[in-house]
Design an enzyme around this catalytic site. Structure first.
Site, mmCIF file in Angstrom:
data_model
loop_
_atom_site.group_PDB
_atom_site.id
_atom_site.type_symbol
_atom_site.label_atom_id
_atom_site.label_comp_id
_atom_site.label_asym_id
_atom_site.label_seq_id
_atom_site.Cartn_x
_atom_site.Cartn_y
_atom_site.Cartn_z
ATOM 1 N N GLU A 34 56.753 51.942 41.544
ATOM 2 C CA GLU A 34 58.059 51.289 41.705
ATOM 3 C C GLU A 34 59.047 52.146 42.487
ATOM 4 O OE1 GLU A 34 59.182 50.276 37.679
ATOM 5 O OE2 GLU A 34 58.009 48.427 37.754
ATOM 6 N N VAL A 94 48.589 48.010 35.425
ATOM 7 C CA VAL A 94 47.137 48.024 35.589
ATOM 8 C C VAL A 94 46.843 48.936 36.773
ATOM 9 C CG1 VAL A 94 45.076 46.650 36.058
ATOM 10 C CG2 VAL A 94 46.952 45.660 34.710
ATOM 11 N N GLY A 104 45.724 41.855 33.758
ATOM 12 C CA GLY A 104 47.126 41.528 33.502
ATOM 13 C C GLY A 104 47.269 40.213 32.748
ATOM 14 N N TYR A 138 53.409 36.164 37.827
ATOM 15 C CA TYR A 138 54.115 35.713 36.628
ATOM 16 C C TYR A 138 54.355 34.207 36.658
ATOM 17 C CZ TYR A 138 54.998 40.669 35.752
ATOM 18 O OH TYR A 138 54.855 42.014 35.522
#
Length: 168
Positions: A34, A94, A104, A138
């Site tokens: 990130e 992951v 996931g 998602y």
């Protein structure tokens, strides 16, 4: 104790205190992905206190062929409107080599099952705006973005200053 999944050679388990170095390793890998590694101040000591002494959060470890390849850190929040707790997923990670195998999805499905078993009203998490692959993943899982909400945060000196305003 391992929890069997529908993926051959992949099992889940709740983390134990001996897993703290592994948890910190996963946190740092996620932070690096990130582009936020410089923000990690967690230590093994802090994690021991927070996760195993004060029990402020829980961790799931995913193992493929007996090797740790994924983790999820979560805790309970509460919805006053629902009058029920929820599960807030702080981190799901992951390892890159293991992505695309459904790990996931299995972890999110397990957390949803945990929500149902614990009589929680919802499962929620945040996602960085630039992480398009995660956003699409998602959405495929049935998640809905909460665009009308803005996250606010008070931390570091501002947190100390706000806390001081309470006392005389």
């Amino acid at each position: 104790m391992f929890i069997d999944t529908n993926l051959d050679d992949f099992k889940l388990r709740f983390a134990e205190i001996k897993d703290v170095p592994l948890i910190l390793e996963f946190i740092k890998e996620l932070a690096n992905y990130e582009k936020m590694l410089n923000e990690v101040v967690a230590t093994e000591e802090i994690l021991i206190e927070s996760l195993f002494e004060r029990k402020m959060a829980e961790v799931i470890i995913g193992e493929y062929k007996n090797k740790p390849v994924a983790f999820a850190l979560f805790f309970h929040n509460f919805s006053t409107f629902l009058g029920r707790p929820g599960i807030y997923l702080e981190d799901l990670y992951v390892k890159p080599k293991m992505r695309g195998k459904g790990i996931g999805k299995i972890i999110l499905s397990f957390l949803a099952k945990l929500c149902v078993e614990r009589k929680c009203g919802r499962l929620e998490w945040w996602c960085l705006d630039w992480n398009q692959s995660s956003i699409e993943f998602y959405k495929q899982m049935g998640a809905v973005p909460m665009d009308e909400w803005t996250v606010y945060r008070v931390y570091d000196d501002a947190l100390d200053k706000l806390a001081m305003k309470f006392s005389k």
